[in-house]
Scaffold this active site. Sequence first.
Site, PDB file in Angstrom:
ATOM      1  N   ASP A  68       0.821  -1.202   0.000  1.00  0.00           N
ATOM      2  CA  ASP A  68       0.000   0.000   0.000  1.00  0.00           C
ATOM      3  C   ASP A  68       0.859   1.257   0.000  1.00  0.00           C
ATOM      4  O   ASP A  68       2.086   1.191   0.118  1.00  0.00           O
ATOM      5  CB  ASP A  68      -0.942   0.013   1.222  1.00  0.00           C
ATOM      6  CG  ASP A  68      -0.277  -0.550   2.487  1.00  0.00           C
ATOM      7  OD1 ASP A  68       0.912  -0.242   2.711  1.00  0.00           O
ATOM      8  OD2 ASP A  68      -0.929  -1.280   3.235  1.00  0.00           O
ATOM      9  N   ASN A  74      -7.662  -3.353  14.591  1.00  0.00           N
ATOM     10  CA  ASN A  74      -9.051  -3.533  14.171  1.00  0.00           C
ATOM     11  C   ASN A  74      -9.207  -4.657  13.152  1.00  0.00           C
ATOM     12  O   ASN A  74     -10.267  -4.817  12.548  1.00  0.00           O
ATOM     13  CB  ASN A  74      -9.622  -2.227  13.616  1.00  0.00           C
ATOM     14  CG  ASN A  74      -8.954  -1.782  12.311  1.00  0.00           C
ATOM     15  OD1 ASN A  74      -8.001  -2.415  11.841  1.00  0.00           O
ATOM     16  ND2 ASN A  74      -9.443  -0.704  11.740  1.00  0.00           N
ATOM     17  N   HIS A  85      -7.429  -5.056  10.299  1.00  0.00           N
ATOM     18  CA  HIS A  85      -7.117  -4.781   8.891  1.00  0.00           C
ATOM     19  C   HIS A  85      -5.804  -5.439   8.472  1.00  0.00           C
ATOM     20  O   HIS A  85      -4.889  -5.601   9.279  1.00  0.00           O
ATOM     21  CB  HIS A  85      -7.088  -3.270   8.613  1.00  0.00           C
ATOM     22  CG  HIS A  85      -5.879  -2.551   9.116  1.00  0.00           C
ATOM     23  ND1 HIS A  85      -5.925  -1.618  10.129  1.00  0.00           N
ATOM     24  CD2 HIS A  85      -4.576  -2.593   8.745  1.00  0.00           C
ATOM     25  CE1 HIS A  85      -4.728  -1.121  10.343  1.00  0.00           C
ATOM     26  NE2 HIS A  85      -3.878  -1.708   9.518  1.00  0.00           N
TER      27      HIS A  85
END
Length: 266
Positions: free
Chosen positions: A67, A136, A138
């Site tokens: 990313d 969380n 991800h």
Amino acid sequence: MQVVIADSAAEVGRIAAAKVASVIRHRPEAVLGLATGSSPLAIYADLADRVRSGRLRVDAVRAFALDEYVGLPLEHPESYHSVIRTVVTEPVGLTPELVNVPDGSAADLDAAADAYERAIRDAGGVDVQILGIGANGHIGFNEPTSSFASRTRIKTLAPQTRADNARFFASPDEVPTHCVTQGLGTILDARQLVLVATGASKADAVHAMVEGPLSSMCPGSALQLHPHAMVVVDEAAAARLELADYYRYTHANRPAWQRFEDEELS
């Protein structure tokens, strides 16, 4: 999913690096998927040590980062172009021209995401994808409710993700709100997955990923769909695993052909 519980964060990195090194040893032109963040740092340090000591060659290895932030200049120290160069490419000795990072500064981000997806495909796909997991759940920047079929695309970062990453910036306001990330579908296309997690703050996410239901609320649970996923965690990150003793037992009783850590000794 193969779950390995290690004694320390350093041991997590060593085991995961041994797996990645095994892939490279069998395929010198292997395509690696590179994650950023704190979790994979021990992997890259161990791989760099293997290269320096002559135990591993990476000249022909190709790589694709997971990313990139949207809107940060490439030269910004926290752009993943910069981070990948300083923590992976240079210390490990990868060939810079063979290392790819999504373009978060493109005028047409949708087109840039599609081009990145094609570049991975044209390279023959990723042989082993390195992953971390957020608190969380991800992976990459695929936040909760991301589609398991998603491809490389623009995503809005969750407030928790921005808060977690604020430690890398001078102030929380400097953390970008958007990114370009490989999708869960893209990640699942990799031939092998190696995910690492350390520390008590990751225990809930690790439990949800490994033992919870398959759910887009925990994007990491998508690894349950992959035939060759290895999760390496330390004791703190494993604290909520209900079958921890079983995972230790299965790892201790692996057959010889599964013991990739021993290849350098053979």
